[in-house]
Design an enzyme around this catalytic site. Structure first.
Site, PDB file in Angstrom:
ATOM      1  N   HIS B  13      30.832  31.382  90.166  1.00  0.00           N
ATOM      2  CA  HIS B  13      29.721  31.820  89.295  1.00  0.00           C
ATOM      3  C   HIS B  13      29.266  33.192  89.763  1.00  0.00           C
ATOM      4  CE1 HIS B  13      26.120  30.516  86.700  1.00  0.00           C
ATOM      5  NE2 HIS B  13      25.930  31.785  86.993  1.00  0.00           N
ATOM      6  N   HIS B  15      27.964  37.259  88.471  1.00  0.00           N
ATOM      7  CA  HIS B  15      27.545  38.206  87.426  1.00  0.00           C
ATOM      8  C   HIS B  15      27.991  39.585  87.874  1.00  0.00           C
ATOM      9  CE1 HIS B  15      25.049  35.411  85.112  1.00  0.00           C
ATOM     10  NE2 HIS B  15      24.776  34.856  86.278  1.00  0.00           N
ATOM     11  N   LYS B  97      30.542  28.980  78.699  1.00  0.00           N
ATOM     12  CA  LYS B  97      29.243  28.844  79.365  1.00  0.00           C
ATOM     13  C   LYS B  97      28.152  28.627  78.336  1.00  0.00           C
ATOM     14  CE  LYS B  97      25.998  29.526  82.624  1.00  0.00           C
ATOM     15  NZ  LYS B  97      25.669  30.766  83.317  1.00  0.00           N
ATOM     16  N   HIS B 134      24.307  25.974  82.051  1.00  0.00           N
ATOM     17  CA  HIS B 134      23.049  26.398  82.674  1.00  0.00           C
ATOM     18  C   HIS B 134      22.080  25.263  82.376  1.00  0.00           C
ATOM     19  CE1 HIS B 134      19.918  29.466  83.901  1.00  0.00           C
ATOM     20  NE2 HIS B 134      19.218  28.415  83.515  1.00  0.00           N
ATOM     21  N   HIS B 174      24.666  26.234  89.380  1.00  0.00           N
ATOM     22  CA  HIS B 174      23.542  26.564  90.286  1.00  0.00           C
ATOM     23  C   HIS B 174      22.501  25.453  90.322  1.00  0.00           C
ATOM     24  CE1 HIS B 174      22.007  27.781  86.413  1.00  0.00           C
ATOM     25  NE2 HIS B 174      22.631  28.940  86.413  1.00  0.00           N
ATOM     26  N   ASP B 244      26.143  32.630  91.776  1.00  0.00           N
ATOM     27  CA  ASP B 244      25.188  33.156  90.789  1.00  0.00           C
ATOM     28  C   ASP B 244      24.620  34.492  91.258  1.00  0.00           C
ATOM     29  OD1 ASP B 244      23.692  33.298  88.467  1.00  0.00           O
ATOM     30  OD2 ASP B 244      22.083  32.013  89.206  1.00  0.00           O
TER      31      ASP B 244
END
Lengths: 351, 351
Positions: B13, B15, B97, B134, B174, B244
């Protein structure tokens, strides 16, 4: 009711700071519709003697003689029963504020153990000073005590102190939870609570990622906010306004860490009126912002105010057109962002 | 054990953003000990087509060909069963996702109602794509749902989706609560959860007033953190690393509002090693950061990695002397403050 005329308000929990910040903030007390302000003692160093309190009082009064400033001492080992006797005799000091160590702005000198102060509390009971409790337990990861349940886990201490000193007037400051409201209701009439303006609006969702909404105690759940709104608008004299308006320079709020405190002083009564209006409870505004706090603190009985002056010195709150909260007040390094900057609230003018 | 040698880690995960921010962040993937990264699709606009995902993949791969980038699509009405078939055929897209609308950074285009996506989930089940959830319900003040219980109140949705699509591999991303850990344990082997590095450290007390610790889902209670530490170090293959890591320019974190996200990429495995060391569980590090995620995603089976390469491409983690996390990375407007800036963590070098 799009307009309400009431006496000048009383704010029983304000942070006016010192030095240039004090010079910026003191003029906003009357702007917010307030004529008597109970001034917190967490300066650096804290106000731990009668002389310090009187000197601070003089500095405040010099900046705005039209406001009555009532003082409170910072509970610490320097506060002895003798200090209580001397404080009560000044006629300017109405109470003693207890901060648990480390829980909020400038609380490093705060209380670890209440028992050592029992003689002080007994003297306060005898000399009729008010005990102001910052009602939060320090965080304890091993016991799952965090800023979220810090207030609830403090409540047994409140109840214990009330039981030990039933004649001691106690204010649970800036209460933020349904649990605290219930605890205060269950106590005798010597226990009251202040409620801030901003806790009538905020929940945890609003201070997460929003530095200007971050304060201690932190705003809790929607159900807690609802309990505060109901207590404030209930007509129960145990609940009255103490804004806990806490100015910090913009740089201390917006940076790599964020100071705890929401600045509400310049619009204190306006925020409350706006919130009460939403609840359809404007008829309870006068009691909450003007009457219950003064009665609990005996402001007229003790000669701090004259009843006829309070009534003459009135304010008018008007829904329309309302006002937009300014983006900031102050100059240079001391620019402060008020709560709800840029948003619309009820208007206020002095009679 | 003051030194640990393990294969390169997998971070399921991340970004990595786009444009100049991507150029700053991509080189930190390997710095953090990671050789395969599962890249979140919440760009502006979000990655809602196979072409967008492949183009994004090419931009990433050009910046660091030594890292395997696996892609995931942003669940939205643009994602149809046909898109799933095409995505699976690329060999570069491993999942889809789902963001509930409005709960985190760039989630405006997220999901309101899962039922309309059942045909998509069925296609994912058939074509063996992973559903990344999420797992937070949008806040609902009327139901007392806030950021604090948003994850717990999402868990029935997780359980329902698992029941409806038992062969669909689902990752609860997460996870931050003891409740989520328990829910994932109770599900079959097709349901797993990622755990970030920073949630092994933080609780609500640490992000209150600390913008660089603020992320979504927010860190919860000490007991939740303990549950995450226990899950991560348990040797249960349902729990593996997904950092994350979420870079935001300093200005977006420190200002009048604070973007959600903690940047952990450059020290990803080091933070985890440091936390596992404190727990006395370094023997579980390899499974958590290298093995369980790869097994769940079938990285070797699907040909994204060769097992011998993973093993050869190892990293060494050393407690002493350790390293001090840099104060910031990047240039100009894109300076990013990493988690634990200025603090000491375990050192890392590539074999």
């Amino acid at each position: 009711m799009a307009s309400v005329t009431i006496p000048a308000a009383a704010d029983f929990h304000v942070h006016l700071r010192d030095g240039k910040m004090m010079e910026t903030v003191v003029p906003t007390v009357r702007q917010g519709g307030v004529s008597i302000a109970y001034v917190m003692p967490n300066l650096v160093p804290p106000i731990t003697s009668v002389d310090m309190a009187l000197a601070y009082h003089a500095r405040l009064q010099a900046l705005d003689p039209s406001v009555v400033f009532l003082m409170t001492l910072y509970l610490s080992p320097a506060i002895t029963p003798e200090v209580i006797v001397a404080a009560a005799a000044t006629g300017k000091i109405a109470g003693v504020k207890s901060y648990p160590q480390g829980v909020t702005t400038n609380s490093d000198a705060g209380v670890v153990d209440y028992e050592s102060f029992y003689p002080v509390f007994a003297a306060m009971e005898e000399h009729d000073l008010v005990l102001n409790l910052h009602g939060e337990s320090p965080s304890r990861p091993d016991n799952d005590i965090t800023i979220l349940n810090a207030e609830e886990s403090f409540l047994p201490t409140l109840l214990d102190l009330h039981k030990r000193f039933p004649k001691l007037r106690i204010v649970l400051e800036h209460c933020t939870t349904a649990a605290a409201v219930e605890a205060v209701k269950k106590c005798g009439p010597n226990v009251a609570a202040t409620i801030t303006a901003h806790h009538l609006y905020l929940t945890v969702d609003q201070w997460a990622g929003q530095p200007h909404h971050f304060c201690k105690p932190v705003a809790k759940l929607p159900s807690d906010r609802q309990a505060l709104l109901e207590a404030a608008t209930s007509g129960n004299p145990k609940f009255f306004l103490g804004t806990d308006s806490a100015p910090h320079p913009r740089g201390a709020k917006e940076g790599s860490s964020c100071a705890a405190g929401v600045f509400t002083q310049p619009y204190a009564v306006q925020y409350v009126a706006t919130a009460f209006d939403r609840e359809g409870k404007l008829d309870k505004l006068r009691a909450f912002v003007c009457e219950f706090g003064r009665a609990f603190y005996k402001t007229v009985e003790k000669g701090w105010e004259k009843e006829e002056n309070v009534r003459r010195d009135g304010i008018v709150l008007e829904k329309d057109p309302g006002v937009e909260v300014v983006r900031e007040i102050g100059q240079g390094d001391l620019k402060i962002v008020p709560f709800k900057a840029g948003e619309k609230v009820w208007g206020l003018r002095w009679l």
